[in-house]
Structures are given as C-alpha cells and as structure tokens.
Design an enzyme around this catalytic site. Sequence first.
Site, PDB file in Angstrom:
ATOM      1  N   ASP A 130       0.852  -1.190   0.000  1.00  0.00           N
ATOM      2  CA  ASP A 130       0.000   0.000   0.000  1.00  0.00           C
ATOM      3  C   ASP A 130       0.889   1.243   0.000  1.00  0.00           C
ATOM      4  OD1 ASP A 130      -3.221   0.551   0.974  1.00  0.00           O
ATOM      5  OD2 ASP A 130      -1.788   2.211   1.068  1.00  0.00           O
ATOM      6  N   ASN A 157     -12.821  -3.064   2.564  1.00  0.00           N
ATOM      7  CA  ASN A 157     -13.692  -1.904   2.685  1.00  0.00           C
ATOM      8  C   ASN A 157     -14.714  -1.997   1.554  1.00  0.00           C
ATOM      9  OD1 ASN A 157     -12.244  -0.781   4.859  1.00  0.00           O
ATOM     10  ND2 ASN A 157     -10.759   0.147   3.470  1.00  0.00           N
ATOM     11  N   VAL A 208     -10.805   3.056  -3.648  1.00  0.00           N
ATOM     12  CA  VAL A 208     -10.496   2.552  -4.990  1.00  0.00           C
ATOM     13  C   VAL A 208     -11.538   1.483  -5.311  1.00  0.00           C
ATOM     14  CG1 VAL A 208      -8.805   1.368  -6.424  1.00  0.00           C
ATOM     15  CG2 VAL A 208      -8.029   3.044  -4.722  1.00  0.00           C
ATOM     16  N   HIS A 230     -10.242  -5.238  -3.506  1.00  0.00           N
ATOM     17  CA  HIS A 230      -8.909  -5.551  -2.971  1.00  0.00           C
ATOM     18  C   HIS A 230      -9.020  -5.921  -1.510  1.00  0.00           C
ATOM     19  CE1 HIS A 230      -9.691  -1.216  -2.626  1.00  0.00           C
ATOM     20  NE2 HIS A 230      -9.028  -1.278  -1.490  1.00  0.00           N
ATOM     21  N   HIS A 233      -6.972  -5.946   2.064  1.00  0.00           N
ATOM     22  CA  HIS A 233      -5.851  -5.375   2.812  1.00  0.00           C
ATOM     23  C   HIS A 233      -5.316  -6.421   3.800  1.00  0.00           C
ATOM     24  CE1 HIS A 233      -6.719  -0.930   2.095  1.00  0.00           C
ATOM     25  NE2 HIS A 233      -7.911  -1.426   1.813  1.00  0.00           N
TER      26      HIS A 233
HETATM   27  P1  AMP Z   1      -9.632   1.366   0.085  1.00  0.00           P
HETATM   28  O1  AMP Z   1      -9.879   2.522   1.014  1.00  0.00           O
HETATM   29  O2  AMP Z   1     -10.007   0.042   0.695  1.00  0.00           O
HETATM   30  O3  AMP Z   1     -10.253   1.585  -1.280  1.00  0.00           O
HETATM   31  O4  AMP Z   1      -8.078   1.282  -0.060  1.00  0.00           O
HETATM   32  C1  AMP Z   1      -7.382   1.761  -1.164  1.00  0.00           C
HETATM   33  C2  AMP Z   1      -5.930   1.692  -0.770  1.00  0.00           C
HETATM   34  O5  AMP Z   1      -5.157   1.767  -1.946  1.00  0.00           O
HETATM   35  C3  AMP Z   1      -5.486   2.836   0.131  1.00  0.00           C
HETATM   36  O6  AMP Z   1      -4.964   2.291   1.344  1.00  0.00           O
HETATM   37  C4  AMP Z   1      -4.411   3.542  -0.693  1.00  0.00           C
HETATM   38  O7  AMP Z   1      -3.335   3.981   0.093  1.00  0.00           O
HETATM   39  C5  AMP Z   1      -3.990   2.481  -1.665  1.00  0.00           C
HETATM   40  N1  AMP Z   1      -3.507   2.943  -2.959  1.00  0.00           N
HETATM   41  C6  AMP Z   1      -4.100   3.831  -3.782  1.00  0.00           C
HETATM   42  N2  AMP Z   1      -3.371   4.005  -4.904  1.00  0.00           N
HETATM   43  C7  AMP Z   1      -2.295   3.186  -4.781  1.00  0.00           C
HETATM   44  C8  AMP Z   1      -1.158   2.911  -5.602  1.00  0.00           C
HETATM   45  N3  AMP Z   1      -0.982   3.511  -6.785  1.00  0.00           N
HETATM   46  N4  AMP Z   1      -0.250   2.014  -5.152  1.00  0.00           N
HETATM   47  C9  AMP Z   1      -0.407   1.410  -3.964  1.00  0.00           C
HETATM   48  N5  AMP Z   1      -1.450   1.631  -3.139  1.00  0.00           N
HETATM   49  C10 AMP Z   1      -2.378   2.508  -3.536  1.00  0.00           C
END
Ligand code: AMP
Length: 109
Positions: A31, A88, A97, A101, A103
């Site tokens: 992340d 999430n 995003v 995914h 975590h």
């Molecule tokens: P969520 O809130 O579950 O959608 O988590 C999205 C996660 O993706 C967040 O913890 C961000 O820090 C991470 N994230 C977003 N863009 C990138 C990226 N380009 N590379 C790695 N992590 C990312």
Amino acid sequence: MEKDCIFCQIAHGRTDTEILTETDTLVVFKDINPHAPVHLLFVPKKHIRSINDLTSADQEILSELIMVARDMAKEHGVSKSGYKLLYNVEKGGGQLVFHLHLHLIGGWH
Ligand code: AMP
Ligand code: ZN
C-alpha cells in the site's frame, strides 16, 4: 480491464508499482500509504467493483485472495504475531479505490 482504473493498470503491469507476487488470478503490492509496518494489497486481475459485485463465478478468486494473503503474512513474518484482513465496501465502508482488494495489515510490536 477498465482503462481509468488504477488497480487494473497496476494488475496488468501498466505502472512501475513493484509487484511482490503474481498468480494467474491476482497481484500483490505494498500500500502506498501504509497504516501499519506491513500493509499489503491483494488485487484480482479481473475488474470487480466491490464485494457487492461478486458472483458465484468469482468464488475461486475470493479464496485465492485469502490463501495468498495467508502465505504472504508468513513471508512477511506476521503470521505468529497476527494481522488483520480487511475489505472496505463502498464509500460508507471506507472504500476509495473501486476495484476489489483485500488489505493485509500487521507488524505492530
Ligand atoms: P480502500 O480505502 O479500501 O479503497 O483502499 C485503497 C488503498 O489503496 C489505500 O490504502 C491507498 O493507500 C492504496 N492505494 C491507492 N493508490 C495506490 C497505488 N498507486 N499504489 C499502492 N497503493 C495505492
Ligand atoms: Zn479495475
């Protein structure tokens, strides 16, 4: 693949994100904004918006996400100390995003 989706781009090798592990189904990377010493993301290559959009055809993807997360927890030395696996779901669940995914968060002392 959705061309405006950052996780599709990462999963299909269109960025310089370091891929820690890749299978036919998924990729794993760190992340970019870690919430813990170990914070990995497990991202299917197939674009699925969120847990809400899973179908029964996606069951293997879901089990592989969890099994690979279990393996990576061991590789990163947090199996014994413990860790969280988290989805999430949609805006109210903290999803930022909109490509499914998992975590993996851990490594606290
Ligand atoms: P969520 O809130 O579950 O959608 O988590 C999205 C996660 O993706 C967040 O913890 C961000 O820090 C991470 N994230 C977003 N863009 C990138 C990226 N380009 N590379 C790695 N992590 C990312
Ligand atoms: Zn996507």
